[in-house]
Design an enzyme around this catalytic site. Structure first.
Site, short mmCIF file in Angstrom:
data_model
loop_
_atom_site.label_atom_id
_atom_site.label_comp_id
_atom_site.label_asym_id
_atom_site.label_seq_id
_atom_site.Cartn_x
_atom_site.Cartn_y
_atom_site.Cartn_z
N ARG A 1 0.82 -1.22 0.00
CA ARG A 1 0.00 0.00 0.00
C ARG A 1 0.86 1.27 0.00
O ARG A 1 0.58 2.20 -0.78
CB ARG A 1 -0.96 -0.02 1.19
N ASN B 1 -6.20 -2.72 1.90
CA ASN B 1 -6.26 -4.18 1.91
C ASN B 1 -7.71 -4.60 2.03
O ASN B 1 -8.52 -3.91 2.64
CB ASN B 1 -5.48 -4.75 3.11
#
Length: 754
Positions: free
Chosen positions: A19, A37
């Protein structure tokens, strides 16, 4: 014109800095949107011009974070979404878990530098990590991978750590395991009675190093469980550790403080070096060769020409290495036969008879793991996994599809479980021998943890066909209680299926020869198989040949006493040779037992034992597979051009096992050296593979079973095969019984239901 695209990425993409990487990359392409996520991996919404979005997407897929592994990825246009900027947003779980789990990663070079720098705020802090390294699977409670879903939840980040976590230019940007000495995990040193030593935190590793140098053994709680450590150059310390741990001959793993010192002492290949310094950082078995150091190598690996080494893969081990600057023993923290210990309470009870001191910490370990072990063959650098655990488990990277939720219970020795609750297959870390009560408890706990983690109960249970395996008994009882389907899968067919599955060979048009050689497995005819040949084609598998049966004596005792394997195979002349290995009373009992015996075996593993006993190399195993390991280690060099055969394959579906042994014995009697006899024996086995292949008109050959951990055999097979045959081995799984759970799954999905 602005557009919005949705990007889904699955694989090993959580807990790897994915990320933060997406965040930085999206900003470089002037995109707005979000990344988070979810239960399937990573989901990205990106708004911008189409050209920039696709350039961003291609860059992301082609150059992902270094410890990530992308399995699937999709991009699709969605309704336009307006964002002020690009953000990492909290993960939202909207369904059941459907992603690959993240294994532990070895400490990276940047973190190593920080903990060794006296000017750095993380100096001497053993739990220093970043997005590129640190424990993952060991501390995971559930997914998606967020701090709140791990055992790091117990440690709140201080202001400085929080600032790092929020800073896009920091490598700890959104690092879920981030901590420091002010807010993180605490360590303390005690004696064997549990009394804390009044040592300043900054001096703990210096004190531990001093204790090791004085000859003491230390139980160190590492990231995956306890390790038992002592000075690898202290003969008396090694002897004492072996005695207390009841490990008289089994080789001990050695932790080297640095790659440079390791290379000063041993000659290692590029393959070995890359493995040692990889993010998995396993134990690598290397030749002793012309050893140039000061270790007690013969005490560390008795009677062997090889030794298992590793480098520091955690901050704890690195800080200890910094203080010691010498190799140490670093073996699993357990008592003989039990699983590695992860709990301080258990360690205090079980290891205080072994360790003089304890180094504890207060991070709870959710999934204890041994160190993974690999070896490369000397000639072809073929990698063989001996133990698949830390850094490698629990993911399986392969294509597996089913509408059913399947749980495979694996084998009895070297047990693992395999679970298929979604689009991915998960194979547990090595668990051990289920004869041990603690290992059996770890096995059943692992089953429960997998089911809880994925919030799904299995609809199908797969077990080994052996009725007495604890894994089979547990699986059948589980299926009965849950009223779900249960199937038995024959042991050696599962081995064969594991290789077919690893190489996606089930849809192959060409017929494939399966060669499965190991110590034991319950056969379809009620006998003990272990030297099998199968043919696979079009979802059908049949046994086509095997080693000639010989007597299976004294149940499991036979695998522990190579002298019994020799006695079973012996004619009158060889009986005279081996009788001196038995007392008069034993000889009488076993002679009677042999006359009355009806249970037979085709085991190549036991054939190795018989040869080791015949050559007076090993009559009683002190650890599993000792005789076979000693045989391989007896050979330092050979020329395949000078090898000779001890037997040939027969056309009536049997390999003449006794003929092979008798001819080997005759060669030995005529004065052939032990080394030459062993080389000819291995060459004969390798040659038999191709003789059977030729008799069956097959040139695709898949090989599995514990015998194929013998790297000399693998090199000989490759030498003989050249370009005339295609060989397939287990590559991401061990050839031993660790792959049985995977093979059960593969057999059920591709053959059982066909």
């Amino acid at each position: 014109m602005l557009k919005t695209y949705k990007i889904l990425i699955s694989g090993q993409v959580q807990g790897v800095g994915f990320r933060p990487y997406v965040f930085g990359l999206a900003n470089s392409y002037n995109l707005t949107g979000t990344v988070s996520n979810n239960e399937e991996g990573v989901i990205v919404y990106a708004t911008g011009n189409t050209s920039n979005i696709f350039s961003f997407y291609n860059d992301l897929i082609e150059n992902p974070p270094k410890v990530s592994k992308i399995q699937t990825h999709t991009i699709s246009e969605t309704e336009i979404k307006e964002f002020l900027d690009f953000q990492i947003i909290p993960s939202q779980k909207e369904g059941k878990l459907n992603l690959q789990l993240t294994p532990d990663f070895a400490i990276c070079d940047d973190c190593k530098q920080e903990i060794s720098d006296s000017d750095n705020r993380r100096f001497q802090y053993p739990f220093t990590t970043c997005v590129n390294c640190g424990p993952r699977w060991a501390i995971t409670k559930t997914f998606p991978f967020e701090r709140a879903h791990t055992n790091m939840l117990d440690f709140n980040m201080c202001g400085t750590c929080q600032e790092e976590y929020s800073n896009i230019s920091n490598r700890r940007f959104h690092s879920q395991t981030n901590s420091c000495p002010n807010c993180g995990i605490q360590i303390h040193l005690t004696d064997a009675e549990g009394v804390s030593l009044n040592i300043p935190k900054a001096s703990i590793f210096k004190e531990v190093a001093a204790l090791i140098k004085k000859g003491h053994s230390i139980a160190i709680k590492n990231t995956g469980g306890y390790l038992l450590c002592c000075d690898a150059s202290n003969k008396e310390a090694i002897k004492t550790l072996r005695l207390k741990k009841n490990r008289p001959n089994k080789p001990l793993a050695i932790l080297y403080p640095s790659l440079n010192l390791l290379k000063d002492h041993f000659e290692i290949t590029g393959y070995q070096e890359r493995a040692l310094t990889s993010s998995e950082s396993p134990i690598v078995i290397i030749p002793k060769g012309n050893y140039k150091g000061y270790l007690m190598v013969d005490d560390l690996a008795p009677n062997l020409n090889q030794i298992g080494v590793m480098l520091p893969y955690s901050g704890i081990l690195q800080l200890l290495a910094n203080e010691l600057e010498r190799p140490i023993v670093a073996t699993s923290g357990n008592v003989h036969g039990s699983p590695i210990i992860a709990s301080a309470e258990v360690a205090k009870t079980e290891l205080n008879r072994i360790a003089d001191y304890f180094l504890h910490h207060n991070l709870e370990i959710a999934h204890s793991q041994d160190d993974s072990v690999i070896k490369f063959s000397p000639e072809f650098d073929h990698k063989v996994i001996f133990r698949r655990s830390r850094g490698l488990a629990p993911n399986f990277f392969g294509s597996v599809i089913s509408d059913e939720t399947i749980l495979a219970m694996g084998s009895h020795l070297k047990s693992t479980i395999a679970f298929l609750p979604n689009d991915y297959l998960y194979i547990s870390q090595y668990l051990g021998n289920l004869d041990n009560f603690e290992v059996y408890n770890r096995f059943t706990e692992t089953v429960s943890k997998f089911i809880d983690l994925f919030e799904q109960n299995p609809t199908v249970i797969l077990t080994d066909a052996h009725p007495s395996y604890h894994s089979s008994q547990y699986g059948k009882e589980f299926a009965k209680n849950k009223r779900i389907k249960q199937y038995d899968i024959q042991h050696h067919k599962a081995h064969f299926a594991s290789v077919l599955g690893e190489h996606n060979l089930f849809e192959s048009d060409a017929p494939i020869l399966g060669v499965v050689w190991d110590g034991t497995g319950y056969g379809d005819d009620g006998q003990i198989w272990g030297g099998e040949f199968f043919r696979y084609q079009l979802n059908k598998m049949e046994r086509i040949a095997h080693f000639e049966y010989f007597d299976w004596l004294a149940a499991d005792k036979m695998s522990k006493e190579p002298r019994l394997s020799l006695f079973s195979l012996a004619d009158e002349e060889i009986e005279g040779h081996c009788s001196k290995q038995f007392s008069k009373e034993e000889w009488k009992v076993y002679k009677t037992l042999k006359k009355k015996n009806t249970l037979k075996t085709s085991s190549v593993g036991r054939l190795f034992d018989a040869v080791a006993s015949l050559l007076n190399i090993c009559h009683n195993n002190t650890y599993e597979g000792e005789a076979a390991i000693l045989l391989e280690n007896y050979v330092t060099d050979y020329s395949i051009e000078n090898c000779k055969l001890y037997c040939s394959a027969l056309e009536h579906s049997q390999i003449p096992t006794k003929t092979l042994l008798m001819n080997l014995y005759e060669d030995f009697k005529r004065g052939a050296s032990k080394s030459d006899v062993i080389v000819n024996f291995i060459y004969t086995l390798a040659n038999l593979v191709f003789q059977v292949a030729d008799l069956q008109n097959l040139n695709h050959i898949a090989l599995s079973g514990g015998v194929f951990q013998n790297t000399m055999l693998i090199d000989m097979l490759k030498n003989i095969a050249k370009n005339d045959y295609t060989l397939y081995f287990n590559c991401n799984l061990s050839p031993n019984d660790e792959n049985i759970s995977h093979g059960q799954m593969m057999y059920y999905l591709n053959i059982k239901q066909s």
